[in-house]
Design an enzyme around this catalytic site. Structure first.
Site, PDB file in Angstrom:
ATOM      1  N   HIS A 255       0.833  -1.206   0.000  1.00 52.41           N
ATOM      2  CA  HIS A 255       0.000   0.000   0.000  1.00 52.41           C
ATOM      3  C   HIS A 255       0.869   1.257   0.000  1.00 52.41           C
ATOM      4  CE1 HIS A 255      -3.654   2.345   1.198  1.00 52.41           C
ATOM      5  NE2 HIS A 255      -2.742   3.124   1.760  1.00 52.41           N
ATOM      6  N   GLU A 256       1.838   1.318   0.914  1.00 51.25           N
ATOM      7  CA  GLU A 256       2.677   2.516   1.003  1.00 51.25           C
ATOM      8  C   GLU A 256       3.589   2.654  -0.208  1.00 51.25           C
ATOM      9  OE1 GLU A 256       1.826   4.674   3.006  1.00 51.25           O
ATOM     10  OE2 GLU A 256       0.587   3.434   4.322  1.00 51.25           O
TER      11      GLU A 256
END
Length: 491
Positions: A255-256
């Site tokens: 996600h990051e």
């Protein structure tokens, strides 16, 4: 000449803003526990300098002297951002901007302490101070308009609460129905065993590189709440580990990396200018969510990841790659937004959106927040919050004054649904690439269609252009979720 002078000045302002962001990264990762009060003063001082630069009379003089029609498309886009930012900054008193920055640092520390102690009362006075400050900021920016809409512009320019409410209202019925249908079926078998946390970090770094994250211009660290920070040549991410749940670490990392790849992928010519960063948090979330979900949780990619997990941890407690895919995408009751599956995630966001709107409008006071959160959670999810860290203390956002941020998570999911539909149309063999652990085609498509543009276009225009001119709406996301989870759960 005025344009060149303005852009040189803006470059210094952008550089100072990056320094301020680095102070925040340091606070979340490696800052000594005893440094909190001093860090608050440091961040307040930098915020005051930035506000002074952004409201300087010189900027006003340059803006008055520049005829935007004489500039090319890139120059006009730069001016669009600078004029909008100047108008907002000059409405906000400098002492208020500095006090928000100082309070943000102190409130973050108080939130972390309260969360560790499961003590809401320890956090509420500082949160009340932050809410008061953000109400004042919203009122100053709105100029007799809606304060929450004014705050929302920091995260999604052009969006309104009413527009988001209509979109979310269209999402809710089908999400609730899909959730109920899935939870009536037997849950897929999950992973079993314990998973060495150092091995999780090694695998997370490998995944970051697989998704195209340039480690020469970034780094992966651990934090209580995963986040991405920076732009250009210094874009850092954090993740977290849990010995009984490796997916928390791995998918937080993916996600990051979506956020970080967006920042790293912006045209280098825009660096340290208003165009040199993601255009909005909704577009940012579209990148993190499509990396994490449509790509990272796809059957093709999880087949490849299954083998990497077995190499790292041995027996996983699931029979095969199909069982692993189902385990990655299991729906189960839970309290934590960041750990929620794709079906339930947006219901967590809608709860926060409604509560924070009420806080800013004064319809809800901070002393009543925990009760309101718990009542809404029980109504939406059907079971009671068991402790504050699973309730109103779970997210960092309100401690940092990020009112207006939460709805961009769901908006990002909507954008991601639209982008995935277009990507699959343009790259019909995308799954074959993912099955080999080769993500260059899909991440290259996203870089070319979305990431490289930075702030060149307005948020909805970025998505519409990437999708061949089709305006974004919630339909593709809902169709994707119903097809995917209908197949997994045999609906």
């Amino acid at each position: 000449m005025s344009f060149d002078d303005l852009m040189a000045y803006e470059r210094q302002t952008q550089a100072l803003s990056q320094v301020a962001g680095r102070l925040g990264w340091d606070q979340e990762t490696v800052m000594p526990r005893g440094a909190g009060d001093q860090r608050a003063e440091e961040m307040g001082a930098v915020a005051a300098i930035l506000h002074e630069r952004r409201t300087s009379g010189r900027v006003g003089d340059w803006l008055a002297a520049i005829d935007d029609s004489t500039l090319d498309a890139v120059g006009q886009a730069q001016m669009r951002h600078i004029r909008r930012d100047y108008a907002r900054a000059t409405r906000l008193p400098g002492d208020l901007a500095a006090e928000i920055a100082r309070t943000r640092s102190l409130a973050h520390q108080r939130w972390a302490e309260a969360r560790a102690r499961e003590d809401v009362a320890h956090f509420l006075p500082m949160l009340a101070r932050m809410v008061d400050l953000k109400r004042a900021e919203g009122a100053a920016l709105a100029e007799n308009g809606d304060a929450y809409d004014a705050l929302l512009q920091d995260y999604e320019p052009g969006a309104t609460a009413a527009g988001l409410e209509a979109m979310f209202g269209a999402l809710r019925p089908r999400l609730v129905a899909l959730r109920a249908a899935c939870l009536e079926r037997p849950a897929p078998k999950g992973l079993s065993g314990t998973f060495d946390e150092a091995a999780q970090m090694r695998l997370s770094r490998m995944l970051a590189k697989t998704f195209g994250y340039d480690m020469a211009r970034g780094r992966v660290d651990k934090a209580v709440h995963p986040f991405s920070s920076g732009s250009g040549d210094d874009v850092r991410i954090t993740t977290r580990t849990a010995a009984d749940d490796p997916f928390n670490c791995l998918y937080s990392t993916i996600h990051e990396v979506g956020h970080a790849s967006y920042e790293q992928g912006i045209d280098a010519a825009y660096r340290l200018t208003p165009l040199g960063q993601g255009v909005s948090m909704g577009v940012h979330e579209s990148q993190s969510r499509i990396y994490e979900n449509q790509i990272g949780r796809s059957r093709a990619f999880t087949g490849w990841l299954h083998e990497r997990m077995r190499e790292a941890f041995g027996d996983l407690g699931v029979a095969d790659a199909d069982g692993f895919y189902a385990a990655v995408n299991t729906l189960k009751p839970g309290y934590i937004r960041t750990e929620a599956d794709e079906v339930q995630y947006n219901l967590h966001v809608l709860l926060r959106f409604d509560l924070e709107r009420d806080l800013i409008a004064g319809r809800l006071e901070v002393d009543d927040l925990e009760e309101a959160w718990n009542a809404r959670f029980l109504a939406d999810f059907g079971y009671a919050v068991d402790k504050p860290s699973n309730g109103c203390l779970q997210d960092v956002h309100w401690s940092e004054g990020l009112f207006g941020y939460f709805p961009t998570y769901t908006l990002g999911n909507v954008y991601a649904g639209c982008l995935m539909q277009a990507l699959a149309r343009d790259l019909p063999d995308w799954e074959a690439h993912l099955a080999k652990g080769d993500l260059t085609a899909v991440t290259g498509w996203l870089r070319a269609r979305v990431q490289q543009h930075g702030g060149l276009f307005e948020p909805r225009a970025v998505i519409a252009q990437a999708c061949g001119g089709t305006e974004p709406d919630e339909g593709p996301l809902l169709d994707y979720l119903e097809a995917k989870f209908g197949a997994i759960y045999g609906l």
